[in-house]
Design an enzyme around this catalytic site. Structure first.
Site, PDB file in Angstrom:
ATOM      1  N   SER A 262       0.830  -1.197   0.000  1.00 13.71           N
ATOM      2  CA  SER A 262       0.000   0.000   0.000  1.00 13.71           C
ATOM      3  C   SER A 262       0.868   1.252   0.000  1.00 13.71           C
ATOM      4  CB  SER A 262      -0.904   0.008   1.247  1.00 13.71           C
ATOM      5  OG  SER A 262      -0.121   0.255   2.409  1.00 13.71           O
ATOM      6  N   LYS A 263       0.208   2.394  -0.195  1.00 10.39           N
ATOM      7  CA  LYS A 263       0.915   3.673  -0.159  1.00 10.39           C
ATOM      8  C   LYS A 263       1.549   3.892   1.210  1.00 10.39           C
ATOM      9  CE  LYS A 263      -1.104   7.641   0.429  1.00 10.39           C
ATOM     10  NZ  LYS A 263      -0.201   8.213   1.451  1.00 10.39           N
ATOM     11  N   ARG A 264       0.862   3.425   2.257  1.00 11.32           N
ATOM     12  CA  ARG A 264       1.401   3.582   3.619  1.00 11.32           C
ATOM     13  C   ARG A 264       2.739   2.883   3.776  1.00 11.32           C
ATOM     14  NH1 ARG A 264      -3.465   2.021   5.094  1.00 11.32           N
ATOM     15  NH2 ARG A 264      -5.006   3.616   5.511  1.00 11.32           N
ATOM     16  N   ASP A 267       5.272   5.163   2.323  1.00  9.34           N
ATOM     17  CA  ASP A 267       5.500   6.312   3.205  1.00  9.34           C
ATOM     18  C   ASP A 267       6.371   5.918   4.392  1.00  9.34           C
ATOM     19  OD1 ASP A 267       3.911   7.830   1.560  1.00  9.34           O
ATOM     20  OD2 ASP A 267       2.109   7.658   2.810  1.00  9.34           O
TER      21      ASP A 267
END
Length: 520
Positions: A262-264, A267
């Site tokens: 995921s994008k998380r 990040d």
């Protein structure tokens, strides 16, 4: 393969393209090119409530940057257009009506309140509400109502949906190129909504109608669509069409732990999950591989090996080599774990493959920006800084010396900023070790030797200095360490004589004299 291979990548324009979607596009592209077929881009924008401005252009730009452009699609019209589903909505009602007429679909007038009440009743009994064969004849639809009641509701303009009438007591034998034979009992399927009274189809109807009309031969898509395969096969059969072949790609998994990437994760661990940068309407900025300095070849090579293997130990593939080697039968069923370090490994490899001239072209804007910033804050740039802006040959030499230690083009500045700006300070730890009491006198002799040197090639400087050090029976460290520190400011960089040669006699002597002055 008897019929022409035609595949499609069909994203929804709801935001930036995740690298999982990029891999789906890549596998479709590779398969099409391997078999001399067509790669189609279709934008599935029937759900206008989720449409995001700029997302469609983003998708096209990302594919072009990665060098996997589509053969036909939005703004590249072929004979099967239009390629935005929102521009095709006039087509779908005909097929929804055809399914009603053949008894394979029915009108359902249930309101959201009625369905929510039904769900709550099921929850009380600890069951899951499914709208299908076991309850459809007792709900508010054309299977339970008389034809007069149905016509009355339609004429009154009541809201409705058209649901697929899933067959009862059938065992479907489905074939997936990657997963083999998949067996589905139709009794566990729900009666999916195909069409709404606002004139818009759902994904399921629009998807199979478009694939049929665009003569798509193979549907290569993510694993998340595997549960829809049974419905789609049933729809093809109900409309009297031959279904394409299906292949469902494995998920891309988190680098650490379980679950889908995921994008998380990006990040948290400091890597992009989007091909190119994305800026939201609110001003939030999400990094992309392009802006982070990755070469498209590295991203493509990395993605190709996420879930596919060539059956050999080979890891480095050009796009042409991937096309030659690609085979859907070698795509794994299990999820593929994403490895950010491996991505950097590919990036390092492809950076080294670039010619010095190509790297200079990529590095030049970065260099100019750095020098402009330095000059704008009032620091004096050395002659070398102004000189290299217009000296391509010198930059080619510098890049050639630095690139083997670089992973990204931006690293060239960090590795070689001293070529462009003379050091103002000297690394404290290194200077304590290198600058001794006798160092100024040693460096003065080095200056004298350099002044005597006719040519100023790396070889000529090396022979002059090393010859003197050997004759003096002096340890090389007493000369080489302070010399590097004087030229660079730190104990880093390529061969010190290569550095001096590129700086030139005047700049080299100036830096050494500055270091002597610093030592007092």
């Amino acid at each position: 393969m008897s019929k022409k291979v035609r595949v499609r990548f069909a994203p929804s324009p709801t935001g930036p393209l995740h690298i999982g979607g990029v891999r789906t596009a890549l596998f479709n592209y590779l398969f099409a090119k391997k078999h001399g077929g067509d790669f189609v881009l279709r934008i599935e924008d029937t759900d206008q409530t989720r449409y995001v401005e700029g997302a469609e252009n983003y998708i096209v730009e990302a594919l072009n940057w990665l060098n996997i452009p589509f053969d036909e699609g939005v703004d590249k019209e072929g004979k099967f257009g239009p390629y935005r589903q929102s521009e095709r909505k006039h087509l779908y009602k005909e097929y929804a009506d055809q399914l009603i007429a053949s008894g394979n679909a029915y009108y359902a007038f249930d309101t959201s309140e009625e369905l929510n009440a039904m769900r709550k009743e099921y929850e009380v009994e600890k069951k899951t509400f499914i709208y299908n064969w076991h309850n459809r004849k007792s709900l508010n639809n054309s299977l339970a109502l008389s034809s007069e009641e149905v016509n009355s509701k339609l004429e009154a303009g009541e809201n409705y949906v058209i649901r697929f009438k899933t067959p009862i007591n059938e065992i479907l034998q489905l074939k997936d190129i990657i997963r083999g034979n998949v067996q589905i009992d139709t009794n566990v399927l729900d009666d999916k909504v195909l069409f709404k009274s606002d004139g818009m189809p759902t994904y399921h109807l629009a998807n199979i109608v478009d694939d049929h009309l665009m003569e798509i031969s193979h549907v290569i898509r993510g694993e998340e669509w595997l549960p829809s395969m049974a419905l789609h096969i049933l729809l093809y059969s109900s409309l009297g069409w031959n279904a394409p072949e299906f292949a469902h790609l494995p998920l891309i998994m988190k680098p650490v732990g379980k679950g889908k990437l995921s994008k998380r994760d990006g990040d948290k661990m400091g890597f992009p999950v989007f091909p190119i940068e994305w800026k939201t309407a609110e001003g939030d900025l999400f990094s992309g591989y392009r802006e982070d300095g990755y070469l498209p070849e590295a991203v493509i090579n990395m993605l190709a090996l996420l879930g596919w293997n060539p059956g050999t130990e080979q890891e480095i593939f050009s796009l042409d080599a991937l096309i030659e080697a690609f085979d859907l039968s070698r795509v794994n069923k299990a999820g593929a774990k994403f490895d950010p370090d491996k991505t950097k490994w590919f990036q390092n490899h492809y950076l080294q493959e670039q010619s010095n001239e190509e790297l200079v072209e990529l590095f030049f804007p970065i260099l100019n920006d750095k020098l402009d910033v330095i000059q704008s804050i009032g620091e004096e740039s050395q002659e070398i800084s102004r000189y290299t802006r217009n000296d391509n040959e010198l930059l080619i030499k510098i890049v050639g010396l630095l690139k083997e230690r670089a992973t990204f083009v931006s690293d060239l500045w960090e590795l070689g900023d001293f070529f462009f700006i003379a050091p103002e300070l000297y690394n404290e730890k290194a200077s304590k070790k290198a600058f001794k009491e006798d160092t100024p006198e040693i460096l003065k002799k080095v200056v004298a030797l350099l002044k005597e040197t006719n040519g100023f090639s790396s070889k000529e400087i090396s022979e002059k200095i090393k010859g003197w050090v050997t004759a003096q029976e002096m340890g090389f460290g007493k000369v080489m360490m302070p010399l590097r520190l004087a030229l660079v400011g730190e104990m880093k960089g390529p061969d010190v004589f290569d550095i001096a040669s590129i700086l030139g006699k005047e700049e080299t002597i100036s830096r050494i004299e500055k270091a002597i002055e610093y030592m007092g």
